[in-house]
Design an enzyme around this catalytic site. Structure first.
Site, mmCIF file in Angstrom:
data_model
loop_
_atom_site.group_PDB
_atom_site.id
_atom_site.type_symbol
_atom_site.label_atom_id
_atom_site.label_comp_id
_atom_site.label_asym_id
_atom_site.label_seq_id
_atom_site.Cartn_x
_atom_site.Cartn_y
_atom_site.Cartn_z
ATOM 1 C CG HIS A 57 5.164 -2.573 3.210
ATOM 2 N ND1 HIS A 57 5.202 -2.355 4.567
ATOM 3 C CD2 HIS A 57 6.451 -2.498 2.791
ATOM 4 C CE1 HIS A 57 6.443 -2.161 4.957
ATOM 5 N NE2 HIS A 57 7.223 -2.235 3.886
ATOM 6 C CD GLU A 59 -0.599 -4.169 4.873
ATOM 7 O OE1 GLU A 59 -0.735 -4.735 5.971
ATOM 8 O OE2 GLU A 59 0.477 -4.189 4.227
ATOM 9 C CB CYS A 90 0.667 -0.657 5.876
ATOM 10 S SG CYS A 90 1.900 -1.477 4.836
#
Length: 160
Positions: A57, A59, A90
């Site tokens: 992801h 992040e 995240c």
């Protein structure tokens, strides 16, 4: 420059990364940056499909890059700016890295409307472990505890 203007500037960079990521075909519409003392030290976009990594992801990618830049697993004096409200994965990574603040633009409801609905994860985490959709089988606790005992005895241990 007022803090709100600075935050908006960094959020616009995260949003720019998210749009660029979609347009390049690299992955989903998410971007994030990690900032330390006014300097961007980690940029990330969603690379889940590009890398076949469900943890890639934006992040998490930004956190990994910031940690490499700092040569540390701690980002306790950093902030993260993300194009969308962090999902549970995240959020956990942000907490583990000990960042001081999260700034986000779109909400999890905005993401859900685009097909990225993470409500099931929040719902699953709120349930007792035995009631979750994916069965979790608990075995060998005492044997596994030996690793924690070894950790506690280790003179080279680095606490986090």
């Amino acid at each position: 420059m007022p803090i709100a203007e600075i935050a908006q500037r960094y959020l616009r960079e995260a949003i720019r990364l998210s749009i660029e990521n979609v347009e390049s075909g690299q992955g989903g519409p998410f971007g994030a940056i990690v900032v330390y003392q006014g300097e961007i030290i980690g940029r990330g976009t969603n690379l889940v499909t590009a890398t076949n990594d469900p943890t890639a992801h934006a992040e998490v990618v930004a956190i990994r890059r910031a940690c490499q830049h700092r040569q540390s697993f701690m980002l306790d004096d950093c902030e993260i700016y993300t194009s969308c409200e962090p999902c549970p994965l995240c959020l956990a990574a942000i907490y583990w890295s000990r960042m001081t603040k999260i700034y986000y633009a779109a909400t999890c409801d905005d993401a859900a409307a685009a097909g990225f609905d993470d409500r099931i994860f929040y719902e699953e985490l709120a349930k007792p472990i035995e009631s979750r959709q994916i069965p979790a089988v608990h075995l060998l606790r005492e044997e596994a505890s030996a690793a924690f005992a070894a950790w506690m005895r280790s003179s080279g241990r680095i606490d986090y």
